[in-house]
Design an enzyme around this catalytic site. Structure first.
Site, PDB file in Angstrom:
ATOM      1  N   ARG A   1      66.793  25.388  84.335  1.00 22.54           N
ATOM      2  CA  ARG A   1      67.952  24.563  84.397  1.00 22.54           C
ATOM      3  C   ARG A   1      68.571  24.310  82.861  1.00 22.54           C
ATOM      4  O   ARG A   1      67.966  24.191  82.020  1.00 22.54           O
ATOM      5  CB  ARG A   1      68.106  23.262  85.036  1.00 22.54           C
ATOM      6  CG  ARG A   1      67.701  23.366  86.594  1.00 22.54           C
ATOM      7  CD  ARG A   1      67.212  22.168  87.095  1.00 22.54           C
ATOM      8  NE  ARG A   1      65.992  22.121  87.601  1.00 22.54           N
ATOM      9  CZ  ARG A   1      65.168  20.915  88.029  1.00 22.54           C
ATOM     10  NH1 ARG A   1      65.770  19.874  87.803  1.00 22.54           N
ATOM     11  NH2 ARG A   1      64.130  20.955  88.418  1.00 22.54           N
TER      12      ARG A   1
ATOM     13  N   GLU B   1      52.491  10.627  90.403  1.00 30.32           N
ATOM     14  CA  GLU B   1      53.365  10.186  91.279  1.00 30.32           C
ATOM     15  C   GLU B   1      52.997   9.615  92.541  1.00 30.32           C
ATOM     16  O   GLU B   1      53.521   8.880  93.292  1.00 30.32           O
ATOM     17  CB  GLU B   1      54.735  11.226  91.320  1.00 30.32           C
ATOM     18  CG  GLU B   1      55.621  11.160  90.098  1.00 30.32           C
ATOM     19  CD  GLU B   1      56.317  12.520  89.927  1.00 30.32           C
ATOM     20  OE1 GLU B   1      57.485  12.509  90.260  1.00 30.32           O
ATOM     21  OE2 GLU B   1      55.636  13.699  89.598  1.00 30.32           O
TER      22      GLU B   1
ATOM     23  N   HIS C   1      63.285  11.687  88.736  1.00 33.14           N
ATOM     24  CA  HIS C   1      61.817  11.353  88.319  1.00 33.14           C
ATOM     25  C   HIS C   1      61.572   9.929  88.291  1.00 33.14           C
ATOM     26  O   HIS C   1      60.694   9.577  87.403  1.00 33.14           O
ATOM     27  CB  HIS C   1      61.669  12.099  86.928  1.00 33.14           C
ATOM     28  CG  HIS C   1      61.640  13.588  86.641  1.00 33.14           C
ATOM     29  ND1 HIS C   1      61.927  14.356  85.731  1.00 33.14           N
ATOM     30  CD2 HIS C   1      61.248  14.467  87.786  1.00 33.14           C
ATOM     31  CE1 HIS C   1      61.841  15.437  86.001  1.00 33.14           C
ATOM     32  NE2 HIS C   1      61.420  15.670  87.294  1.00 33.14           N
TER      33      HIS C   1
ATOM     34  N   ARG D   1      57.787  11.202  99.549  1.00 35.28           N
ATOM     35  CA  ARG D   1      58.692  11.235  98.547  1.00 35.28           C
ATOM     36  C   ARG D   1      60.069  11.638  98.777  1.00 35.28           C
ATOM     37  O   ARG D   1      60.126  12.922  99.469  1.00 35.28           O
ATOM     38  CB  ARG D   1      58.352  12.308  97.458  1.00 35.28           C
ATOM     39  CG  ARG D   1      59.129  12.443  96.045  1.00 35.28           C
ATOM     40  CD  ARG D   1      59.163  13.702  95.753  1.00 35.28           C
ATOM     41  NE  ARG D   1      60.072  14.139  94.557  1.00 35.28           N
ATOM     42  CZ  ARG D   1      60.448  15.185  94.135  1.00 35.28           C
ATOM     43  NH1 ARG D   1      60.217  16.231  94.789  1.00 35.28           N
ATOM     44  NH2 ARG D   1      61.440  15.127  93.062  1.00 35.28           N
TER      45      ARG D   1
ATOM     46  N   ASN E   1      55.278  15.510 100.270  1.00 39.47           N
ATOM     47  CA  ASN E   1      56.797  15.711  99.323  1.00 39.47           C
ATOM     48  C   ASN E   1      57.217  17.100  99.972  1.00 39.47           C
ATOM     49  O   ASN E   1      56.632  18.123  99.572  1.00 39.47           O
ATOM     50  CB  ASN E   1      55.965  15.888  98.069  1.00 39.47           C
ATOM     51  CG  ASN E   1      57.387  16.142  97.030  1.00 39.47           C
ATOM     52  OD1 ASN E   1      58.187  16.305  97.510  1.00 39.47           O
ATOM     53  ND2 ASN E   1      56.797  16.235  95.678  1.00 39.47           N
TER      54      ASN E   1
END
Ligand code: AMP
Length: 405
Positions: free
Chosen positions: A241, A385, A180, A91, A10
Site C-alpha cells: 500500500r 491482538e 490496528h 476481530r 478473524n
C-alpha cells in the site's frame, strides 16, 4: 494458573484466522488459517501444541464450512476443550463511529456492523458471515466483537477531520477512523507495565510495522492521532500500500493516462509500497537482503519507509508534548534492528541514541528497551491482538453474568 479459553476468529473476505487463546496469560493452544475461500483449492492449516497440520477443505468452501471443520476436526480432537470455552471473540475491522469499545453480540450489533459495510466493503461482510457461522456452531456461547477502530475513537476532531466540506463528515461519515487499534491498545497496556506508569499518565508513540503499518500518538493512555485514515490505505509506506498521496494523482491518471478507478485502486492497494518502489518484493526480509547487496531500489524502499515513519513520529511531538517512549511492534518493528536504528537516527534532533547491542538482540518475540541510558526511551514490545480480543471477551461475559445474592 486457571484458564479462561476463548475461540478468537478473524474473518477476511477469502480467509479465516483462528486461535484458541487462554485469556489469563495469552497462551495460544491452537492457531490456524483457512484460506482460498470460494475456490477449488480451499484449504486449512493449523498448529496444535506446536505440531503443524494441514488439509484441503471441500472445493468452494467459505466461512461456515471452515468453522464447521475447525469445530468438528480440530477442536473436538482435543477432547473436552470446547466445553471450557467462555466466549467466541471476533476481530472486526470497522466500527465507524458506532463502536468505541468491544461489545457482546446481539442482532442490533450485527445490524450496526452491516451499516459500516461501506467503510470496509471487503471485511465487514466477512465478519458478519463469521459471526453467523460461530453462532450456528456454538449457539450457547456468548459472542463478543472487538473493533480495530475503537481505540482511535478518542481522537479529537482536529485530528480526525479531513479539511473537506463539513457536510461530507456530518452526512457521509468521511473522516479518519484509524486501524490496528487492538494492537495499539495492547502496546499501551504493556508499555504502562514495562515503564511502571499508570496508563492514565502514559504518553507513547506506538509504531505497528507489519505488512500493513500504522503509527499512533497516545496521550494519557488514549489515542490522540493516528496515521491510517478512513481506510487502511493512508499513512506510512506499507508492504503493497502506498500510504499518503496527493489525491490529484488519481485524477491525473484517469484524465491524462487512461486508467480506470479500479486499476488505480489495485495499484494503490496491491502494487505500491515496498513492492512498488523496489520492484522486488513486499516482504521486508527480501528488501533488507537486497539492500545489503547494494540494490539501489531496495535501499530507496527502505529509506522511504524509515523516513516517512520518522516524520510521522516527529510530528506526534505536537499533540503529546512529552514522549515517555517510542514503541516498535509488528513483524518489522519486532524483528528489524535496521529499521529501528535508521528511524531513531533520523530522530536524533530529539536526542535518541540506539544501544546497538540491545537493538540487535531484541528480536524474535523479545521485548525490551533498545535506547542508551542517556537517550529518551525507545523499546520493542511484541504485539498480541488475539490476547486483547480474548481478554475483552472474558471481561464482557463476566460483567454481564448475573450476580447471585
Ligand atoms: P506482520 O504483518 O506483522 O506479520 O509482519 C510482516 C512483515 O514483517 C513482513 O514484511 C516480513 O518480511 C517482516 N518480517 C518478519 N520477520 C522479519 C525479520 N526477521 N526481519 C525483517 N522483517 C521481518
Amino acid at each position: 494458573m486457571s484458564s479462561k479459553l476463548v475461540l478468537v476468529l478473524n474473518c477476511g473476505s477469502s480467509s479465516l484466522k483462528f486461535a484458541v487463546v487462554n485469556a489469563v496469560n495469552g497462551e495460544n493452544l491452537i492457531s490456524g488459517l483457512a484460506e482460498c475461500f470460494n475456490l477449488a483449492d480451499a484449504r486449512i492449516k493449523w498448529t496444535t501444541h506446536g505440531k503443524k497440520d494441514s488439509t484441503n477443505l471441500p472445493p468452494m468452501s467459505a466461512h461456515s464450512e471452515a468453522v464447521a471443520y475447525i469445530v468438528e476436526h480440530i477442536i473436538k480432537k482435543e477432547g473436552s476443550l470446547a466445553s471450557q470455552f467462555v466466549a467466541i471473540g471476533h476481530r472486526i475491522v470497522h466500527g465507524g463511529e458506532k463502536f468505541t469499545h468491544s461489545v457482546l453480540v446481539d442482532e442490533n450489533v450485527i445490524n450496526n456492523i452491516e451499516e459500516c459495510i461501506s467503510l470496509a466493503p471487503l471485511h465487514n461482510p466477512a465478519h458478519v458471515l463469521g459471526i453467523r457461522a460461530a453462532q450456528a456452531a456454538f449457539p450457547e456461547l456468548p459472542q463478543v466483537v472487538v473493533f480495530d477502530t475503537a481505540f482511535h475513537q478518542s481522537m479529537p476532531a482536529k485530528a480526525f477531520m479531513y479539511a473537506l466540506p463539513y457536510a461530507l463528515y456530518k452526512d457521509k461519515g468521511i473522516r479518519r477512523y484509524g486501524m490496528h487499534g487492538t494492537s495499539h491498545l495492547f502496546i499501551t497496556q504493556e508499555a504502562a507495565i514495562a515503564l511502571d506508569k499508570p496508563i492514565s499518565e502514559l504518553n507513547i508513540i506506538s509504531a505497528h510495522l507489519g505488512n500493513g503499518a500504522s503509527v499512533t500518538a497516545i496521550k494519557n493512555g488514549q489515542c490522540v492521532d493516528t496515521s491510517m485514515g478512513m481506510t487502511p490505505l493512508a499513512g506510512l509506506v506499507m508492504g503493497t500500500r502506498c500510504g499518503d498521496l496527493d489525491p490529484s494523482i488519481i485524477e491525473h491518471l484517469i484524465a491524462h493516462e487512461g486508467y480506470t478507478i479500479e486499476q488505480i485502486m489495485d495499484i494503490l492497494q496491491k502494487e505500491s509500497g515496498l513492492l512498488g518502489i523496489s520492484g522486488i518484493s513486499s516482504d521486508f526480509r527480501t528488501i533488507t537482503e537486497e539492500h545489503l547487496k547494494n540494490n539501489p531500489r531496495a535501499t530507496l524502499a527502505l529509506d522511504m519507509f524509515t523516513y516517512r515513519l520518522a516524520k510521522y513520529i516527529a510530528s506526534y511531538a505536537v499533540p503529546l508534548g512529552r514522549i515517555d517512549a517510542i514503541v516498535f511492534t509488528g513483524g518489522i518493528g519486532e524483528n528489524s534492528a535496521l529499521v529501528r536504528q535508521k528511524v531513531l537516527e533520523l530522530l536524533s534532533i530529539f536526542s535518541y541514541h540506539v544501544d546497538v547491542q540491545k537493538n540487535e538482540t531484541t528480536i524474535l518475540g523479545k521485548s525490551g528497551i533498545i535506547s542508551t541510558p542517556d537517550s529518551p526511551i525507545a523499546m520493542v514490545i511484541p504485539t498480541n491482538e488475539e490476547w486483547v480480543i480474548a481478554k475483552d471477551a472474558v471481561a464482557l461475559v463476566e460483567q454481564s453474568a448475573p450476580v447471585c445474592a
